[in-house]
Design a protein around this motif. Structure first.
Motif, mmCIF file in Angstrom:
data_model
loop_
_atom_site.group_PDB
_atom_site.id
_atom_site.type_symbol
_atom_site.label_atom_id
_atom_site.label_comp_id
_atom_site.label_asym_id
_atom_site.label_seq_id
_atom_site.Cartn_x
_atom_site.Cartn_y
_atom_site.Cartn_z
ATOM 1 N N TYR A 67 -18.572 -71.750 -61.054
ATOM 2 C CA TYR A 67 -18.614 -71.260 -59.674
ATOM 3 C C TYR A 67 -20.052 -71.305 -59.194
ATOM 4 N N GLY A 68 -20.222 -71.361 -57.877
ATOM 5 C CA GLY A 68 -21.553 -71.324 -57.291
ATOM 6 C C GLY A 68 -21.471 -70.928 -55.838
ATOM 7 N N LEU A 103 -18.831 -66.997 -53.736
ATOM 8 C CA LEU A 103 -18.767 -67.968 -54.819
ATOM 9 C C LEU A 103 -17.493 -68.801 -54.690
ATOM 10 N N ILE A 120 -24.197 -65.205 -65.177
ATOM 11 C CA ILE A 120 -24.426 -65.524 -63.767
ATOM 12 C C ILE A 120 -25.925 -65.522 -63.551
ATOM 13 N N THR A 160 -29.343 -69.143 -54.529
ATOM 14 C CA THR A 160 -28.030 -69.601 -54.962
ATOM 15 C C THR A 160 -27.668 -68.872 -56.255
ATOM 16 N N TYR A 161 -26.380 -68.687 -56.435
ATOM 17 C CA TYR A 161 -25.864 -68.078 -57.662
ATOM 18 C C TYR A 161 -25.022 -69.120 -58.383
#
Length: 140
Positions: free
Chosen positions: A45-46, A53, A122, A132-133
């Protein structure tokens, strides 16, 4: 007889509580992140925030391998390109510094661990003036 039933019940509840507590404790508490990071991870995921996400597009996902010697590789699924890197964790193990080479250029950047579990972490990346994650899950 009634007294024995009460004692047996209390012992049974105590046993269940102690097993549940032990089973629920995070195994990561006794290991440092450097040890837990060793292995292969894939982005799943991002997004620009934790609230937004989305699943990683298979063509734009990364598989990263972290080795004990502080080296690793990042493989981009879109074209199967492999980028070697070195990595090091800060003393408090909350920040990971990576140094990479791409197209003859060397660059260094930091990412912050937002959360870290045995099979998932994460990161928060503030490189390139944007946040950004990324969610990574252990492959092996």
């Amino acid at each position: 007889m009634y007294f024995r039933t009460i004692i047996a019940g209390i012992m049974g509840v105590s046993l269940i509580i102690s097993c549940s507590k032990e089973d629920n404790e995070l195994l990561t508490d006794n290991l440092n992140r450097s040890e837990l990071l060793i292995g292969t991870w894939k982005t799943t995921y991002g997004g620009p925030s934790l609230d937004s996400l989305v699943p990683s597009d298979p063509n734009y996902s990364f598989t990263e391998e972290y080795r004990k010697d502080g080296t690793g590789t990042s493989t981009f699924a879109g074209d199967s390109s492999v980028e070697p890197f070195t990595w090091k964790l800060s003393k408090d193990q909350k920040i990971m510094t990576q140094t990479r080479e791409s197209e003859g250029e060397t660059y260094t950047f930091d990412v912050e661990f937002y959360s870290f579990e045995r099979n998932k972490f994460i990161i928060k990346d503030t490189s390139f003036n944007e946040v950004t994650y990324g969610v990574f899950e252990r492959v092996k």
